[in-house]
Structure formats: structure tokens, C-alpha cells
Design a protein around this motif. Structure first.
Motif, PDB file in Angstrom:
ATOM      1  N   SER A 185      -9.615   2.147  -6.468  1.00 35.27           N
ATOM      2  CA  SER A 185      -9.648   2.514  -5.059  1.00 35.27           C
ATOM      3  C   SER A 185      -9.376   3.728  -4.963  1.00 35.27           C
ATOM      4  O   SER A 185      -8.578   4.499  -5.365  1.00 35.27           O
ATOM      5  CB  SER A 185      -8.337   1.442  -4.414  1.00 35.27           C
ATOM      6  N   SER A 186      -9.803   4.262  -3.798  1.00 32.05           N
ATOM      7  CA  SER A 186      -9.627   5.680  -3.199  1.00 32.05           C
ATOM      8  C   SER A 186      -8.805   5.694  -1.883  1.00 32.05           C
ATOM      9  O   SER A 186      -8.734   6.486  -1.317  1.00 32.05           O
ATOM     10  CB  SER A 186     -10.716   6.646  -3.103  1.00 32.05           C
ATOM     11  N   ALA A 187      -8.392   4.418  -1.541  1.00 34.78           N
ATOM     12  CA  ALA A 187      -7.580   4.582  -0.153  1.00 34.78           C
ATOM     13  C   ALA A 187      -6.081   4.714  -0.204  1.00 34.78           C
ATOM     14  O   ALA A 187      -5.458   4.010  -0.582  1.00 34.78           O
ATOM     15  CB  ALA A 187      -7.878   3.135   0.555  1.00 34.78           C
ATOM     16  N   GLY A 188      -5.857   5.838   0.204  1.00 34.58           N
ATOM     17  CA  GLY A 188      -4.176   6.092   0.371  1.00 34.58           C
ATOM     18  C   GLY A 188      -3.761   6.490  -0.766  1.00 34.58           C
ATOM     19  O   GLY A 188      -4.284   6.825  -1.895  1.00 34.58           O
ATOM     20  N   TYR A 189      -2.186   6.871  -0.769  1.00 37.49           N
ATOM     21  CA  TYR A 189      -1.508   7.318  -1.942  1.00 37.49           C
ATOM     22  C   TYR A 189      -1.541   6.174  -2.883  1.00 37.49           C
ATOM     23  O   TYR A 189      -1.250   4.889  -2.372  1.00 37.49           O
ATOM     24  CB  TYR A 189      -0.129   7.500  -1.350  1.00 37.49           C
ATOM     25  N   ASP A 190      -1.273   6.411  -4.262  1.00 35.43           N
ATOM     26  CA  ASP A 190      -1.202   5.324  -5.081  1.00 35.43           C
ATOM     27  C   ASP A 190       0.264   4.894  -5.045  1.00 35.43           C
ATOM     28  O   ASP A 190       0.955   5.294  -5.976  1.00 35.43           O
ATOM     29  CB  ASP A 190      -1.683   5.722  -6.537  1.00 35.43           C
ATOM     30  N   LEU A 191       0.928   3.665  -4.227  1.00 39.05           N
ATOM     31  CA  LEU A 191       2.116   3.674  -4.317  1.00 39.05           C
ATOM     32  C   LEU A 191       2.405   2.816  -5.354  1.00 39.05           C
ATOM     33  O   LEU A 191       3.774   2.588  -5.727  1.00 39.05           O
ATOM     34  CB  LEU A 191       2.176   2.835  -2.795  1.00 39.05           C
ATOM     35  N   THR A 192       1.560   1.954  -5.888  1.00 35.20           N
ATOM     36  CA  THR A 192       1.759   0.988  -7.125  1.00 35.20           C
ATOM     37  C   THR A 192       2.197   1.823  -8.159  1.00 35.20           C
ATOM     38  O   THR A 192       3.384   1.689  -8.958  1.00 35.20           O
ATOM     39  CB  THR A 192       0.483   0.235  -7.474  1.00 35.20           C
ATOM     40  N   ARG A 193       1.823   3.120  -8.374  1.00 37.57           N
ATOM     41  CA  ARG A 193       2.152   3.883  -9.398  1.00 37.57           C
ATOM     42  C   ARG A 193       3.563   4.564  -9.227  1.00 37.57           C
ATOM     43  O   ARG A 193       4.282   4.788  -9.970  1.00 37.57           O
ATOM     44  CB  ARG A 193       1.130   4.991  -9.827  1.00 37.57           C
ATOM     45  N   LEU A 194       3.744   4.674  -7.985  1.00 37.12           N
ATOM     46  CA  LEU A 194       4.948   5.108  -7.387  1.00 37.12           C
ATOM     47  C   LEU A 194       6.219   4.397  -7.703  1.00 37.12           C
ATOM     48  O   LEU A 194       7.270   4.852  -8.418  1.00 37.12           O
ATOM     49  CB  LEU A 194       5.041   5.291  -6.000  1.00 37.12           C
ATOM     50  N   PHE A 195       5.885   3.177  -7.638  1.00 37.22           N
ATOM     51  CA  PHE A 195       7.229   2.141  -7.962  1.00 37.22           C
ATOM     52  C   PHE A 195       7.027   1.644  -9.079  1.00 37.22           C
ATOM     53  O   PHE A 195       8.256   1.383  -9.806  1.00 37.22           O
ATOM     54  CB  PHE A 195       6.872   0.822  -6.759  1.00 37.22           C
ATOM     55  N   VAL A 196       5.973   1.787  -9.994  1.00 38.05           N
ATOM     56  CA  VAL A 196       6.056   1.417 -11.211  1.00 38.05           C
ATOM     57  C   VAL A 196       6.852   2.428 -12.308  1.00 38.05           C
ATOM     58  O   VAL A 196       6.545   3.566 -12.116  1.00 38.05           O
ATOM     59  CB  VAL A 196       4.567   1.078 -12.031  1.00 38.05           C
ATOM     60  N   GLY A 197       7.911   2.156 -12.859  1.00 34.00           N
ATOM     61  CA  GLY A 197       8.768   3.155 -13.509  1.00 34.00           C
ATOM     62  C   GLY A 197       9.640   3.721 -12.615  1.00 34.00           C
ATOM     63  O   GLY A 197      10.536   4.566 -13.102  1.00 34.00           O
ATOM     64  N   SER A 198      10.044   3.214 -11.482  1.00 33.33           N
ATOM     65  CA  SER A 198      11.282   3.740 -10.191  1.00 33.33           C
ATOM     66  C   SER A 198      12.476   3.121 -10.610  1.00 33.33           C
ATOM     67  O   SER A 198      13.406   3.443  -9.971  1.00 33.33           O
ATOM     68  CB  SER A 198      10.676   3.785  -9.021  1.00 33.33           C
ATOM     69  N   GLU A 199      12.537   2.246 -11.573  1.00 31.75           N
ATOM     70  CA  GLU A 199      13.779   1.596 -11.937  1.00 31.75           C
ATOM     71  C   GLU A 199      14.623   1.020 -10.854  1.00 31.75           C
ATOM     72  O   GLU A 199      15.809   1.101 -10.902  1.00 31.75           O
ATOM     73  CB  GLU A 199      14.685   2.556 -12.853  1.00 31.75           C
ATOM     74  N   GLY A 200      13.946   0.438  -9.872  1.00 33.56           N
ATOM     75  CA  GLY A 200      14.652   0.071  -8.617  1.00 33.56           C
ATOM     76  C   GLY A 200      15.359   0.851  -7.840  1.00 33.56           C
ATOM     77  O   GLY A 200      16.177   0.518  -6.949  1.00 33.56           O
ATOM     78  N   THR A 201      15.036   2.141  -7.899  1.00 32.41           N
ATOM     79  CA  THR A 201      16.004   3.343  -7.151  1.00 32.41           C
ATOM     80  C   THR A 201      14.945   3.496  -5.908  1.00 32.41           C
ATOM     81  O   THR A 201      15.475   4.288  -5.262  1.00 32.41           O
ATOM     82  CB  THR A 201      15.866   4.453  -7.802  1.00 32.41           C
ATOM     83  N   LEU A 202      13.762   3.046  -5.858  1.00 34.99           N
ATOM     84  CA  LEU A 202      12.964   3.198  -4.416  1.00 34.99           C
ATOM     85  C   LEU A 202      12.796   1.754  -3.756  1.00 34.99           C
ATOM     86  O   LEU A 202      12.615   1.550  -2.761  1.00 34.99           O
ATOM     87  CB  LEU A 202      11.807   3.622  -4.660  1.00 34.99           C
ATOM     88  N   GLY A 203      12.885   0.743  -4.372  1.00 27.90           N
ATOM     89  CA  GLY A 203      12.759  -0.682  -3.606  1.00 27.90           C
ATOM     90  C   GLY A 203      12.965  -1.477  -4.888  1.00 27.90           C
ATOM     91  O   GLY A 203      12.845  -1.261  -6.102  1.00 27.90           O
ATOM     92  N   ILE A 204      12.764  -2.902  -4.511  1.00 31.98           N
ATOM     93  CA  ILE A 204      13.083  -3.780  -5.386  1.00 31.98           C
ATOM     94  C   ILE A 204      11.561  -4.691  -5.562  1.00 31.98           C
ATOM     95  O   ILE A 204      11.201  -5.360  -4.646  1.00 31.98           O
ATOM     96  CB  ILE A 204      14.170  -5.050  -5.215  1.00 31.98           C
ATOM     97  N   ILE A 205      11.073  -4.721  -6.552  1.00 30.10           N
ATOM     98  CA  ILE A 205       9.974  -5.454  -7.067  1.00 30.10           C
ATOM     99  C   ILE A 205      10.000  -7.047  -6.940  1.00 30.10           C
ATOM    100  O   ILE A 205      10.834  -7.260  -7.895  1.00 30.10           O
ATOM    101  CB  ILE A 205       9.217  -4.902  -8.272  1.00 30.10           C
ATOM    102  N   THR A 206       9.166  -7.649  -6.036  1.00 34.25           N
ATOM    103  CA  THR A 206       9.401  -9.131  -6.303  1.00 34.25           C
ATOM    104  C   THR A 206       8.104 -10.017  -6.765  1.00 34.25           C
ATOM    105  O   THR A 206       8.415 -11.106  -7.234  1.00 34.25           O
ATOM    106  CB  THR A 206       9.801  -9.575  -4.986  1.00 34.25           C
ATOM    107  N   GLU A 207       7.122  -9.313  -6.654  1.00 31.21           N
ATOM    108  CA  GLU A 207       5.752 -10.036  -7.114  1.00 31.21           C
ATOM    109  C   GLU A 207       4.906  -8.892  -7.921  1.00 31.21           C
ATOM    110  O   GLU A 207       4.845  -7.479  -7.384  1.00 31.21           O
ATOM    111  CB  GLU A 207       4.982 -10.691  -6.176  1.00 31.21           C
ATOM    112  N   VAL A 208       4.240  -9.187  -8.979  1.00 32.65           N
ATOM    113  CA  VAL A 208       3.260  -8.294  -9.742  1.00 32.65           C
ATOM    114  C   VAL A 208       2.092  -8.839  -9.725  1.00 32.65           C
ATOM    115  O   VAL A 208       1.853 -10.101 -10.496  1.00 32.65           O
ATOM    116  CB  VAL A 208       4.077  -7.923 -10.985  1.00 32.65           C
TER     117      VAL A 208
END
Length: 464
Positions: A185-208
Motif C-alpha cells: 500500500s502507498s496510502a498514508g504513513y506506515d503506522l503498522t511499522r510504527l507500532f511493531v517494535g514500540s514495546e507498548g510505549t505508544l499503544g497496546i496491540i490487541t489484534e494482529v
């Protein structure tokens, strides 16, 4: 440490009933991972069963500025789970539903508490598997949060390459989805990669949502021993540079082999060893084996010892995955200190040899192992957690390992994550980019409630 207000305790109890607890034993369990890091226990636990449970807990805590720490399987190694500022630990282990599987698209969506072994057991009868294998039976949410990898990374990549999208609860309690199931996808910022590796410091992942793969038609595994670690690493580098698509290529030094033999009741040759696994059609596996055998022979490797049946392969890789516990079991009442660095493959031999020299005078049991196919290696120490002298000694070795890795354009952690254990090296590795990380953190989590005290150094972390 923050203390929960009576109003917040009442609100959480009213919402969750017996899924809310302030039990001391439960709090202690949720304040540590599996390593030597000192526990820092939360003030309370909430056992979430769905995304809305997580969102409501975060909303209630955010209203009072109370920290929240996500908890999965409890297998982390760098202090990710410690509640350094108290607050509420949100246990996601009951979020264990496999939401959907698409065999046609080779993807699936799972709740964060699903473990990798649970997922693969479910997929087996469909002829599919999820290859990311950090060793521990970690939760998928935790693996995404720490950007985990493991023994299969040389062929299948890490969580970064295998996560398609996420459902995330933000610090406000808002629920977002970071992407779709399209492979690009070329739509918008790559938020998935932002949260992958963020160790719960930006949000809590509930589904993958994950990529899946077909179970290989043929799988073969082998061990090959060497007279010294230099030969083993040289062989591994040659395999990588020639582009041979091995599925696994693991280094185990002779100290680790000795520990694994005792712990797993094996009788492997006590020599520096490479373990290989090959996936593909019968013809492609045979070709890989022949090419690797030639490289190994050219670098002083001895005859392959084959593990061709599923039982033999499972025993081999279980022994490798138990390496951490094998080293720790060498002395009573020890705790494991596991450090990992990752370097360009061309620098791997020099780094491992430097580490080997550091370990020659080490007074505690220690062993080198690693996913040498992608330049990632580990040292596991068995330390007495009550001995400050031992902790200082290992910390000094760890510091030299990390600084050497960074000096050759490597990283302080290839897969364990930063947590609390590697914070001090973040600016040395990333320089002024750490300030941009802080801007992102402050923008998303202005109250600093999401797993505070992790990843970012204190001088750039938001105040609570």
C-alpha cells in the motif's frame, strides 16, 4: 510508584469484577519477565478478554494519569514488563481467539494473547504455518511489540516483515486499525511499522494480522561441528554470501553444547557447532544440502549429523530453544542475563571473536549462540542476582559487546528489544534521531502513561 485512587479501584472493580485484582502474588508475577532484571510490580491487574476491555481500562487510567503496562506470556528478557511507575498491568493472555484464517490469501488475524505454538497447532491441518520462532512460546502481541524474530529469520524475516496490520488501543482509549490485508500500500504513513517494535510505549496491540506460509514439502536438519568458532562463523558467512536459502542456521559454541547436553539429555559432540534446517522440494533441499556441505567442508567442518524425522528435528530445536534455561541451570538459584546484538554479516566474525575474548576471564557460566545467518548473536550468562560484583562484571562485558556492535554499524539489540536494559545505548546508536522518537512519543502519549520508563532515555521521556 503511583497508588491507585479509591475511585479508580472502584471503577475498575465495577467494570471487571473478579477480572480485576490487587493480589500481591499476581502483582509480583506481572512485574517481571524471565531475566535478571529486578521486578517492579504494578498496583493492580486487569484480565482483558477483548479489545473493548483494554480500551475501557486505558480510558479509566488515562483520566487519572495512571500508567498501563501490557502483559502477554511473560517471556520478555529486557525488563519490558516492569511497572517502574506502578499503575495497572493489562493481562492479554485471555485474548486467545484466532479470529480468521484465509488459506487462499496466506494470512490470518489473531488476538494478541494467542501464542505462536497455539497458532501453529491450529494451522497444521491446513498445511500452513507461521515461521517466526523466538524460542519461547511467546504471545503474538508481545512478539509484534518487541519486533521479535528467531531461528527462521534468515529465510522468513522477522515480525516487521510478517505483520500486515494491527488493531491498537491508543493512550486515550481510542481503537484504531493500522492497515488492511493488501500485500502493499502507498496510502498514508506506515503506522503498522510504527507500532511493531514500540514495546507498548505508544499503544497496546490487541489484534494482529499475519502472513502465513505453506508447510514445506521436505524438511531436513543437520548439525556440523568445528574445531573453533572462527571456522563455524566463516562457514555461516559463506552460506549467506552465496545466497543459499537455508531456513535455519544457528551457532552454538562448545560451552552451550555442554550445557544443552546436560539439560536436554543429549550426547552432541562438545565442539563449536552450526545447526541447519533446509526447506523446499526434495530436489531443492538436496541442492541446498550439497552446497552447504561443500562450504562447511572447505571451512574445516566435520561430517553432518542428520535429524530427518520430525521427532529428531523437534528434539534438536527444542534443545536449542532451551539454551537459555540450559545455561542458567548450571548453578543453583541463578538468573539468566541474555544479551543480543546484531551486526552486518561481514562484521560478524570479528564481533564474535571479540566477545569470545571477553568471556575467557568471565567468572560466571556463559555461552554464545546466535542466528548467524542474519548477523544476530546472543550471550547467555547465569548470574547470582544477589551478587553485585557478578552483576557489575556481566554489565561491563555487555557494555563492551554492545559498543563494539554499534561501532561497526550494528545494533544494541537484534530482537530482544530495548525495554529498560538497553536504554542507555539508544542515543549512542541513533544519535539525534532519539529526539524525534521523543516527539512521536509525546504526541501520541502526552501523559506518558503507556509503559513508561522503557525505550527512551529519561532525558527525553515525558513526565507523568
Amino acid at each position: 510508584m503511583s497508588a491507585l485512587s479509591p475511585a479508580l479501584i472502584e471503577a475498575l472493580y465495577d467494570r471487571f469484577g473478579d477480572r480485576f485484582s490487587t493480589s500481591q502474588p499476581l502483582r509480583e508475577q506481572h512485574g517481571r519477565g524471565e531475566s535478571h532484571h529486578i521486578a517492579a510490580i504494578p498496583d493492580a491487574i486487569v484480565f482483558a478478554e477483548n479489545t473493548e476491555d483494554v480500551a475501557e481500562t486505558v480510558r479509566l487510567c488515562a483520566a487519572e494519569g495512571v500508567p498501563v503496562v501490557a502483559f502477554g506470556a511473560g517471556t520478555s528478557l529486557e525488563g519490558h514488563l516492569s511497572a517502574v511507575r506502578g499503575g495497572v498491568s493489562i493481562d492479554l493472555s485471555r485474548m486467545s481467539q484466532i479470529v480468521r484464517i484465509s488459506a487462499e490469501d496466506l494470512d490470518c488475524t489473531v488476538e494478541a494473547g494467542v501464542t505462536r505454538e497455539q497458532l501453529n497447532a491450529h494451522l497444521r491441518d491446513m498445511g500452513l504455518f507461521f515461521p517466526i520462532d523466538p524460542g519461547a512460546n511467546a504471545s503474538i502481541g508481545g512478539m509484534a511489540s518487541t519486533r521479535a524474530s528467531g531461528t527462521n529469520a534468515v529465510r522468513y524475516g522477522t515480525m516487521r516483515e510478517n505483520v500486515l496490520s494491527l488493531t491498537v488501543v491508543l493512550p486515550s482509549g481510542q481503537i484504531i486499525r493500522t492497515g488492511g490485508r493488501a500485500r502493499k500500500s502507498s496510502a498514508g504513513y506506515d503506522l503498522t511499522r510504527l507500532f511493531v517494535g514500540s514495546e507498548g510505549t505508544l499503544g497496546i496491540i490487541t489484534e494482529v494480522t499475519l502472513r502465513l506460509y505453506g508447510i514445506p514439502e521436505t524438511t531436513s536438519a543437520a548439525l556440523c561441528s568445528f574445531e573453533n568458532v572462527e571456522q563455524a562463523v566463516a562457514a555461516a558467512i559463506a552460506v549467506v554470501q552465496l545466497g543459499i536459502p537455508v531456513a535455519r542456521m544457528e551457532l552454538m559454541d562448545r560451552g552451550l553444547i555442554e550445557a544443552v547436553n546436560a539439560y536436554s539429555n543429549l550426547s552432541l559432540k562438545i565442539e563449536d557447532t552450526l545447526a541447519f534446517e533446509f526447506h523446499g522440494s526434495p530436489a531443492s533441499v538436496q541442492e541446498q544440502v550439497e552446497m552447504v556441505a561443500g562450504i562447511v567442508g572447505d571451512n574445516g567442518g566435520k561430517d553432518f549429523e542428520w535429524a530427518n524425522t520430525p521427532e529428531e528435528r523437534n528434539r534438536l530445536w527444542k534443545a536449542r530453544h532451551n539454551a537459555f534455561y540450559a545455561v542458567v541451570s548450571q548453578r543453583a538459584n541463578a538468573k539468566g542475563w541474555s544479551s543480543d546484538v546484531c551486526v552486518p554479516v561481514s562484521q560478524l566474525s570479528a564481533c564474535i571473536l571479540d566477545t569470545r575474548e571477553l568471556l575467557r576471564s568471565c567468572s560466571v557460566p556463559a555461552a554464545i549462540l546466535g542466528h548467524v545467518g542474519d548477523g544476530n548473536y546472543h550471550v547467555v550468562f547465569a548470574v547470582d542476582p544477589t551478587s553485585q560484583a557478578e552483576l557489575d562484571e556481566v554489565a561491563a562485558i555487555n557494555k563492551k559487546m554492545v559498543e563494539y556492535a554499534i561501532s561497526v554499524d550494528g545494533t544494541s539489540t537484534g530482537e530482544h528489544g530495548v525495554g529498560t536494559g538497553k536504554i542507555k545505548y539508544l542515543r549512542q546508536e541513533h544519535g539525534d534521531a532519539v529526539d524525534l522518537m521523543a516527539v512521536i512519543k509525546n504526541a501520541i502519549d502526552p501523559k506518558g502513561i503507556m509503559n513508561p520508563g522503557k525505550i527512551l532515555p529519561n532525558d527525553v521521556s515525558p513526565a507523568v
